[in-house]
Scaffold this active site. Structure first.
Site, mmCIF file in Angstrom:
data_model
loop_
_atom_site.group_PDB
_atom_site.id
_atom_site.type_symbol
_atom_site.label_atom_id
_atom_site.label_comp_id
_atom_site.label_asym_id
_atom_site.label_seq_id
_atom_site.Cartn_x
_atom_site.Cartn_y
_atom_site.Cartn_z
ATOM 1 N N HIS A 1 -0.080 1.554 -13.161
ATOM 2 C CA HIS A 1 0.537 0.353 -13.722
ATOM 3 C C HIS A 1 2.029 0.622 -13.924
ATOM 4 O O HIS A 1 2.406 1.674 -14.457
ATOM 5 C CB HIS A 1 -0.134 0.014 -15.060
ATOM 6 C CG HIS A 1 0.379 -1.255 -15.645
ATOM 7 N ND1 HIS A 1 0.019 -2.495 -15.149
ATOM 8 C CD2 HIS A 1 1.249 -1.491 -16.649
ATOM 9 C CE1 HIS A 1 0.647 -3.431 -15.840
ATOM 10 N NE2 HIS A 1 1.393 -2.851 -16.760
ATOM 11 N N MET B 1 -4.381 -6.541 -7.174
ATOM 12 C CA MET B 1 -3.993 -7.581 -8.122
ATOM 13 C C MET B 1 -5.156 -8.510 -8.472
ATOM 14 O O MET B 1 -5.013 -9.730 -8.508
ATOM 15 C CB MET B 1 -2.792 -8.366 -7.571
ATOM 16 C CG MET B 1 -1.615 -7.491 -7.187
ATOM 17 S SD MET B 1 -1.102 -6.305 -8.454
ATOM 18 C CE MET B 1 0.034 -7.336 -9.376
ATOM 19 N N ARG B 2 -6.309 -7.910 -8.707
ATOM 20 C CA ARG B 2 -7.491 -8.662 -9.125
ATOM 21 C C ARG B 2 -8.008 -8.023 -10.396
ATOM 22 O O ARG B 2 -8.168 -6.793 -10.446
ATOM 23 C CB ARG B 2 -8.619 -8.492 -8.125
ATOM 24 C CG ARG B 2 -8.900 -9.464 -7.027
ATOM 25 C CD ARG B 2 -8.643 -10.845 -7.172
ATOM 26 N NE ARG B 2 -9.785 -11.661 -7.546
ATOM 27 C CZ ARG B 2 -9.680 -12.939 -7.874
ATOM 28 N NH1 ARG B 2 -8.513 -13.543 -7.910
ATOM 29 N NH2 ARG B 2 -10.739 -13.640 -8.193
ATOM 30 N N ARG C 1 -16.049 -14.262 -9.541
ATOM 31 C CA ARG C 1 -15.551 -12.875 -9.538
ATOM 32 C C ARG C 1 -16.704 -11.906 -9.300
ATOM 33 O O ARG C 1 -16.579 -10.935 -8.573
ATOM 34 C CB ARG C 1 -14.895 -12.543 -10.886
ATOM 35 C CG ARG C 1 -13.529 -13.155 -11.028
ATOM 36 C CD ARG C 1 -12.846 -12.696 -12.296
ATOM 37 N NE ARG C 1 -11.610 -13.432 -12.486
ATOM 38 C CZ ARG C 1 -10.429 -13.069 -11.972
ATOM 39 N NH1 ARG C 1 -10.323 -11.966 -11.272
ATOM 40 N NH2 ARG C 1 -9.365 -13.806 -12.171
ATOM 41 N N ASP D 1 -5.676 -3.276 -18.373
ATOM 42 C CA ASP D 1 -4.630 -2.256 -18.543
ATOM 43 C C ASP D 1 -4.770 -1.509 -19.867
ATOM 44 O O ASP D 1 -3.778 -1.012 -20.429
ATOM 45 C CB ASP D 1 -3.219 -2.883 -18.427
ATOM 46 C CG ASP D 1 -2.985 -3.499 -17.059
ATOM 47 O OD1 ASP D 1 -3.536 -2.989 -16.066
ATOM 48 O OD2 ASP D 1 -2.261 -4.516 -16.986
ATOM 49 N N GLY E 1 0.779 -1.243 0.000
ATOM 50 C CA GLY E 1 0.000 0.000 0.000
ATOM 51 C C GLY E 1 0.804 1.283 0.000
ATOM 52 O O GLY E 1 0.338 2.303 0.514
ATOM 53 N N ASN F 1 1.479 3.227 -2.606
ATOM 54 C CA ASN F 1 0.759 4.231 -3.419
ATOM 55 C C ASN F 1 -0.455 4.757 -2.657
ATOM 56 O O ASN F 1 -0.763 5.948 -2.712
ATOM 57 C CB ASN F 1 0.337 3.631 -4.768
ATOM 58 C CG ASN F 1 1.467 3.681 -5.789
ATOM 59 O OD1 ASN F 1 1.802 4.757 -6.295
ATOM 60 N ND2 ASN F 1 2.063 2.532 -6.079
HETATM 61 C C1 GAR Z 1 3.101 -0.812 -7.707
HETATM 62 O O1 GAR Z 1 4.358 -0.879 -8.302
HETATM 63 C C2 GAR Z 1 2.002 -0.778 -8.758
HETATM 64 O O2 GAR Z 1 2.354 -0.040 -9.892
HETATM 65 C C3 GAR Z 1 1.867 -2.238 -9.087
HETATM 66 O O3 GAR Z 1 1.974 -2.896 -7.851
HETATM 67 C C4 GAR Z 1 2.801 -2.134 -6.979
HETATM 68 C C5 GAR Z 1 2.029 -1.894 -5.716
HETATM 69 O O4 GAR Z 1 2.842 -1.294 -4.741
HETATM 70 N N1 GAR Z 1 0.624 -2.520 -9.727
HETATM 71 C C6 GAR Z 1 0.470 -3.490 -10.611
HETATM 72 O O5 GAR Z 1 1.352 -4.251 -10.943
HETATM 73 C C7 GAR Z 1 -0.942 -3.593 -11.166
HETATM 74 N N2 GAR Z 1 -0.971 -4.484 -12.255
HETATM 75 P P1 GAR Z 1 2.189 -0.595 -3.482
HETATM 76 O O6 GAR Z 1 1.260 -1.639 -2.824
HETATM 77 O O7 GAR Z 1 3.350 -0.274 -2.605
HETATM 78 O O8 GAR Z 1 1.431 0.617 -3.941
#
Ligand code: GAR
Length: 198
Positions: free
Chosen positions: A119, A100-101, A75, A155, A22, A24
């Site tokens: 992404h 990631m879903r 889903r 995406d 988490g 971001n």
């Molecule tokens: C981030 O790098 C994000 O861009 C990626 O997962 C990571 C999450 O990090 N997202 C994907 O790969 C989506 N397909 P975080 O939990 O520290 O934000």
């Protein structure tokens, strides 16, 4: 001059969907503390009960829920409960941040132009997983991250903003991910503001 405060009632109510640490989400929550930022992070939901980001959200004083996809037969049934939790919290916009879903059209069509995602690639390059390794394997000179709208194409929704970084000799997937993440945070904070302000 510092930005004018945005009245609480005028701030968009944002939910962040996560599956992991988490960072971001935390960047958005930190930005949203500023009176001039046009969003309030009201709810964090993880599909994984052990996601570190849930505790982090609570430390920010944000309501954090786990809706474990493994407890649902499909889903759509998982997404039904997700939708309900978002409606209950009067959410205006959804930010996927390491969620990631894959979201089905059943869900995305109920939130048209209301779901954003970050992404870790320069879309349309490298949709899906393992983006850092794929950029290295392809011999790319640059890599980056994208904030985009989420629709039924994985995406594939319209790009809102991107940040590009240079790939250095000797970079690994891990070093690239580590160098990219602060750019992700900045890009997501700016993109959400841009979407809200129009
Ligand atoms: C981030 O790098 C994000 O861009 C990626 O997962 C990571 C999450 O990090 N997202 C994907 O790969 C989506 N397909 P975080 O939990 O520290 O934000």
């Amino acid at each position: 001059m510092s930005p004018q405060p945005v009245k609480a009632a005028l701030k968009k109510r944002v939910a962040v969907l996560i599956s992991g640490r988490g960072s971001n989400m935390a960047a958005l929550a930190e930005a949203a503390r500023a009176p001039g930022y046009p969003a309030e992070i009201c709810l964090v939901i993880s599909n994984r009960p052990n996601a570190g980001g849930l505790e982090l959200a609570r430390e920010f004083g944000i309501k954090a829920l786990s809706i474990d996809h493994k407890n649902y037969p499909s889903r759509e049934s998982f997404e039904g409960d997700l939708h309900e939790a978002l409606i209950d919290a009067n959410i205006n916009l959804i930010c996927c941040a390491g969620f990631m879903r894959v979201l089905t059209p059943y869900f995305t069509r109920q939130w048209p132009n209301k779901i954003l995602n970050i992404h870790p690639s320069l879309l349309p390059k490298y949709k899906g997983l393992n983006t850092h390794q794929r950029a290295l394997d392809a011999g790319d000179t640059h890599h980056g991250c994208t904030v985009h709208y989420v629709n039924e194409d994985l995406d594939g929704g319209a790009v809102i903003a991107q940040t590009e970084i240079k790939i250095n000799a000797g970079d690994t997937a891990e070093s690239l991910a580590k160098r990219l993440i602060p750019h992700e945070h900045k890009l997501y904070v700016g993109s959400l503001e841009k979407v809200i302000k129009g």
